[in-house]
Design a protein around this motif. Structure first.
Motif, mmCIF file in Angstrom:
data_model
loop_
_atom_site.group_PDB
_atom_site.id
_atom_site.type_symbol
_atom_site.label_atom_id
_atom_site.label_comp_id
_atom_site.label_asym_id
_atom_site.label_seq_id
_atom_site.Cartn_x
_atom_site.Cartn_y
_atom_site.Cartn_z
ATOM 1 N N LEU A 29 33.398 72.858 26.908
ATOM 2 C CA LEU A 29 32.664 74.015 27.406
ATOM 3 C C LEU A 29 31.960 73.665 28.707
ATOM 4 C CD1 LEU A 29 31.025 75.112 24.036
ATOM 5 C CD2 LEU A 29 33.189 75.907 24.999
ATOM 6 N N GLN A 30 31.875 74.660 29.594
ATOM 7 C CA GLN A 30 31.151 74.514 30.852
ATOM 8 C C GLN A 30 30.208 75.698 31.001
ATOM 9 O OE1 GLN A 30 33.612 74.323 34.324
ATOM 10 N NE2 GLN A 30 31.927 73.795 35.702
ATOM 11 N N LEU A 31 28.922 75.398 31.145
ATOM 12 C CA LEU A 31 27.916 76.455 31.254
ATOM 13 C C LEU A 31 28.042 77.144 32.611
ATOM 14 C CD1 LEU A 31 25.418 77.868 30.013
ATOM 15 C CD2 LEU A 31 24.014 76.128 31.149
ATOM 16 N N VAL A 32 28.107 78.489 32.574
ATOM 17 C CA VAL A 32 28.229 79.269 33.802
ATOM 18 C C VAL A 32 26.890 79.852 34.199
ATOM 19 C CG1 VAL A 32 29.352 81.245 34.893
ATOM 20 C CG2 VAL A 32 30.638 79.793 33.322
ATOM 21 N N LYS A 33 26.242 80.581 33.277
ATOM 22 C CA LYS A 33 24.942 81.173 33.594
ATOM 23 C C LYS A 33 24.189 81.477 32.322
ATOM 24 C CE LYS A 33 26.351 86.037 33.797
ATOM 25 N NZ LYS A 33 26.343 87.267 34.604
ATOM 26 N N ILE A 34 22.895 81.757 32.496
ATOM 27 C CA ILE A 34 22.007 82.141 31.396
ATOM 28 C C ILE A 34 21.257 83.388 31.836
ATOM 29 C CG2 ILE A 34 20.103 81.438 29.902
ATOM 30 C CD1 ILE A 34 20.839 78.544 30.463
ATOM 31 N N SER A 35 21.243 84.411 30.998
ATOM 32 C CA SER A 35 20.575 85.673 31.329
ATOM 33 C C SER A 35 19.658 86.081 30.201
ATOM 34 C CB SER A 35 21.614 86.780 31.586
ATOM 35 O OG SER A 35 22.367 87.024 30.413
ATOM 36 N N GLU A 36 18.677 86.902 30.550
ATOM 37 C CA GLU A 36 17.757 87.433 29.551
ATOM 38 C C GLU A 36 18.413 88.581 28.783
ATOM 39 O OE1 GLU A 36 14.253 88.606 31.549
ATOM 40 O OE2 GLU A 36 13.406 86.578 31.648
ATOM 41 N N GLY A 43 19.590 91.487 31.043
ATOM 42 C CA GLY A 43 18.391 91.064 31.742
ATOM 43 C C GLY A 43 18.711 90.309 33.021
ATOM 44 N N LYS A 44 17.673 89.794 33.643
ATOM 45 C CA LYS A 44 17.860 89.051 34.889
ATOM 46 C C LYS A 44 18.472 87.685 34.592
ATOM 47 C CE LYS A 44 13.221 86.970 34.942
ATOM 48 N NZ LYS A 44 11.995 86.803 35.732
ATOM 49 N N VAL A 45 19.106 87.112 35.598
ATOM 50 C CA VAL A 45 19.791 85.834 35.478
ATOM 51 C C VAL A 45 18.766 84.713 35.622
ATOM 52 C CG1 VAL A 45 21.582 84.345 36.428
ATOM 53 C CG2 VAL A 45 21.916 86.820 36.376
ATOM 54 N N LEU A 46 18.650 83.870 34.599
ATOM 55 C CA LEU A 46 17.715 82.745 34.639
ATOM 56 C C LEU A 46 18.327 81.509 35.282
ATOM 57 C CD1 LEU A 46 16.264 83.062 31.013
ATOM 58 C CD2 LEU A 46 15.342 84.013 33.133
ATOM 59 N N TYR A 47 19.622 81.357 35.120
ATOM 60 C CA TYR A 47 20.285 80.179 35.686
ATOM 61 C C TYR A 47 21.739 80.534 35.962
ATOM 62 C CZ TYR A 47 22.741 75.697 35.803
ATOM 63 O OH TYR A 47 23.549 74.648 36.171
ATOM 64 N N LEU A 54 23.440 66.262 18.291
ATOM 65 C CA LEU A 54 23.396 66.492 19.736
ATOM 66 C C LEU A 54 23.267 65.155 20.451
ATOM 67 C CD1 LEU A 54 20.960 69.566 19.914
ATOM 68 C CD2 LEU A 54 23.456 69.597 19.893
ATOM 69 N N ASN A 55 24.024 65.011 21.517
ATOM 70 C CA ASN A 55 24.004 63.766 22.282
ATOM 71 C C ASN A 55 23.861 64.084 23.774
ATOM 72 O OD1 ASN A 55 24.176 60.981 22.730
ATOM 73 N ND2 ASN A 55 26.381 61.118 23.132
ATOM 74 N N ASN A 56 22.918 63.347 24.438
ATOM 75 C CA ASN A 56 22.673 63.473 25.881
ATOM 76 C C ASN A 56 22.110 64.831 26.275
ATOM 77 O OD1 ASN A 56 23.521 60.859 26.410
ATOM 78 N ND2 ASN A 56 25.635 61.479 26.882
ATOM 79 N N PHE A 57 21.345 65.446 25.397
ATOM 80 C CA PHE A 57 20.676 66.701 25.743
ATOM 81 C C PHE A 57 19.209 66.501 26.096
ATOM 82 C CE2 PHE A 57 24.377 68.518 23.738
ATOM 83 C CZ PHE A 57 24.567 69.703 24.421
ATOM 84 N N GLY A 58 18.812 65.263 26.304
ATOM 85 C CA GLY A 58 17.419 64.996 26.680
ATOM 86 C C GLY A 58 17.206 64.907 28.167
ATOM 87 N N ILE A 59 18.191 65.318 28.946
ATOM 88 C CA ILE A 59 18.087 65.250 30.403
ATOM 89 C C ILE A 59 17.185 66.371 30.888
ATOM 90 C CG2 ILE A 59 19.430 65.260 32.544
ATOM 91 C CD1 ILE A 59 21.828 64.343 30.928
ATOM 92 N N GLU A 60 16.466 66.088 32.001
ATOM 93 C CA GLU A 60 15.574 67.082 32.573
ATOM 94 C C GLU A 60 16.380 68.271 33.090
ATOM 95 O OE1 GLU A 60 12.383 67.224 32.571
ATOM 96 O OE2 GLU A 60 12.124 65.301 31.551
ATOM 97 N N GLY A 61 15.841 69.434 32.856
ATOM 98 C CA GLY A 61 16.485 70.657 33.301
ATOM 99 C C GLY A 61 16.270 71.777 32.308
ATOM 100 N N MET A 62 15.892 72.940 32.881
ATOM 101 C CA MET A 62 15.603 74.079 32.012
ATOM 102 C C MET A 62 16.852 74.523 31.256
ATOM 103 S SD MET A 62 15.998 77.678 31.902
ATOM 104 C CE MET A 62 16.225 78.123 33.605
ATOM 105 N N HIS A 63 17.974 74.540 31.923
ATOM 106 C CA HIS A 63 19.190 75.033 31.285
ATOM 107 C C HIS A 63 19.673 74.072 30.194
ATOM 108 C CE1 HIS A 63 20.464 72.352 34.511
ATOM 109 N NE2 HIS A 63 21.632 72.209 33.889
ATOM 110 N N ILE A 64 19.401 72.746 30.359
ATOM 111 C CA ILE A 64 19.795 71.777 29.337
ATOM 112 C C ILE A 64 18.960 71.979 28.076
ATOM 113 C CG2 ILE A 64 20.078 69.351 28.804
ATOM 114 C CD1 ILE A 64 21.943 70.323 30.951
ATOM 115 N N LYS A 65 17.681 72.157 28.238
ATOM 116 C CA LYS A 65 16.813 72.363 27.077
ATOM 117 C C LYS A 65 17.135 73.684 26.380
ATOM 118 C CE LYS A 65 12.956 69.690 28.983
ATOM 119 N NZ LYS A 65 11.533 69.721 29.411
#
Length: 509
Positions: free
Chosen positions: A280-287, A292-296, A142-153
């Motif tokens: 790849l491009q992240l669109v959303k994250i759901s439970e 479930g509800k949309v987290l991002y 993994l490269n450049n995944f240490g950036i701040e952000g809930m969706h990145i982690k």
């Protein structure tokens, strides 16, 4: 003669097999499949992704049109599946979902660009890919995944958990044959997916020596001495003579497969891309599993008030759903109770009807407690009288069964003008036909079939050695009796029917 297996070798092999089974059950497993119509290219992309996830995936997973997501979830538990990689296609884009079983979360990606493995391999001058590389899981980078952000982690955690974890202190370097690289670009917010084949070669020696160290020995037919190969490096291609730099040279802690790769020696690690390649491009994250509800969400942003209102609406829908479910269960219970009641009433009615029919039949049956000195029933007297009138003789003892009435109406035989109400002749008074009735005598006093009989045109004719038209006599007990003015009467069945002897054999036995 080959060596036989010793007892220690068998024990070691069994222990290794047991450890492999334990390890296999603890590593993550993935299902890679598609939903809906995806086309030929995306189908090949699904097959390439299964190839990447080997050996901890189902390579020959069959997907039918009528399968739903719940079908895969149902079989995932017993098989130890931990992740789903689901591909789908719309009119504009190709989508990929990564889901963690059994309770999520689910990451939605848009596949901006992709390249199949066959296209990547065909673009290389020399590729390196064989079956042994897919017997072990790939190494994840993994490269450049240490950036701040809930969706990145969350993305980094999802990708890490899809591949088995490694212990650097116990890792066997010979098990690392492939590498998966995921690079996150913070500017475009895209993830680059690459799949490489890994090769380790020794450094610090000339190209001729490297050529000698390879499995395929070089062609030296045009050389006068081996020194020409070692010193000048003739007949070597430019790709074999490429230079390695500090970026890929390292010291090996273990002996690696390949000639010259010794421990504590400098070796170069070379990567060859074998595909597939995706952006790849992240669109959303759901439970949950997409419910479930949309987290991002990368395109839609909501305030805290809107989120709370959405949660309230969702809770109201859940309560309404629970209420409908409760009412449905009550209705089902009421219908079942009503059906049981109707069934019970039906059974009681059938039982009551059978009891009534049993009482009627019991009245008709003769009482077994009747005394022997009691007078016989009226039906027996009437039956005897009927027999006297019909036959003209007294009935024999035991010929009439008590308790059963005559087969015809008893009153019809007591009437003096029975069968002659209109003045016509009765059946017994009719003149018999000439030569046609087998059971009556003819006018000449001779029966049908005898020689010389009047009106008998078949008499005396022969067919072979047998008489044609002769009368066959019954050698048993006589069953017919001529009645005065009434024709013939059967003694056993007490009827004047002529076909009973041919239909019911009981009357002539």
């Amino acid at each position: 003669m080959g060596k036989t297996k010793t007892k220690n070798q068998k024990k070691a092999r069994e222990a290794a097999s047991r450890v492999a089974e334990e390890t296999y059950s603890t590593v993550p497993h993935t299902f890679v499949f598609h939903r809906g119509q995806i086309g030929k290219n995306v189908t090949q992309l699904v097959a390439d992704m299964r190839r990447v996830m080997e050996p901890f995936t189902a390579r020959s997973l069959k997907v039918r049109k009528n399968n739903v997501l719940k079908d895969f979830v149902a079989v995932a538990g017993p098989l130890g599946i931990t992740h789903f990689s689901i591909f789908s296609k719309t009119e504009n884009t190709v989508n990929m979902r990564l889901a963690r079983l059994p309770k999520g979360p689910t990451l939605y990606f848009r596949v901006a660009k992709y390249t199949l493995s066959k296209d990547v391999v065909s673009s290389l001058k020399r590729h390196r890919m064989h079956e042994q590389q897919f017997s072990h899981h790939p190494l994840l980078v993994l490269n450049n995944f240490g950036i701040e952000g809930m969706h990145i982690k969350l993305m980094a955690t999802m990708f890490q958990n899809m591949f088995p974890s490694i212990n650097v202190h116990k890792l066997n370097l010979n098990s690392i044959k492939r590498c998966v690289l995921l690079n996150y670009d913070p500017v475009s917010q895209e993830v680059e997916f690459r799949h490489y084949s890994l090769k380790v070669v020794p450094v610090g020696m000339s190209r001729g020596v490297k050529k000698l160290m390879q499995e395929k020995f070089p062609n030296m037919s045009k050389l006068e001495d081996i020194s020409e190969l070692l010193m000048k490096g003739v007949n070597l291609s430019e790709s074999e003579a490429e230079q390695d730099g500090d970026h890929n040279i390292t010291e090996l802690p273990q002996v690696y497969s390949g000639r010259g790769n010794m421990a504590s020696q400098q070796s170069a690690v070379r990567l060859t891309e074998i595909g597939p390649r995706m952006t790849l491009q992240l669109v959303k994250i759901s439970e949950g599993m997409g419910e479930g509800k949309v987290l991002y969400h990368s395109f839609i942003s909501k305030t805290e008030e809107e989120i709370q209102e959405m949660l309230k609406r969702k809770e109201a829908r859940l309560k309404e759903k629970e209420e409908r479910k409760r009412k449905q269960e009550q209705n089902v219970a009421l219908k079942k109770e009503k059906r049981d009641q109707n069934k019970q009433k039906s059974l009681e009615g059938i039982k009551r009807k059978r009891q009534q029919e049993g009482q009627v039949s019991d009245d008709e049956v003769e009482d077994p407690g009747k005394q022997e000195d009691q007078a016989p029933a009226e039906e027996s007297e009437d039956e005897a009288e009927y027999y006297r009138q019909a036959v003209g003789e007294e009935p024999d003892e035991g010929i009439l069964s008590p308790g059963k009435g005559p087969p015809h109406d008893k009153k019809s035989f007591k009437s003096s003008d029975r069968g002659n109400k209109d003045g016509r002749k009765r059946f017994g008074d009719r003149k018999p036909l000439d030569g046609r009735n087998r059971f009556r005598q003819s006018e000449g006093g001779k029966r049908f079939g005898q020689k010389g009989g009047k009106g008998n045109r078949f008499a005396g004719q022969k067919k072979g050695d047998k008489k044609f038209g002769g009368q066959k006599t019954f050698k048993g007990r006589a069953v017919m009796k001529r009645q005065k003015g009434r024709g013939w009467m059967h003694l056993n069945c007490l009827t004047t029917r002529w076909d009973c002897c041919f239909i019911d054999a009981s009357c002539i036995t």
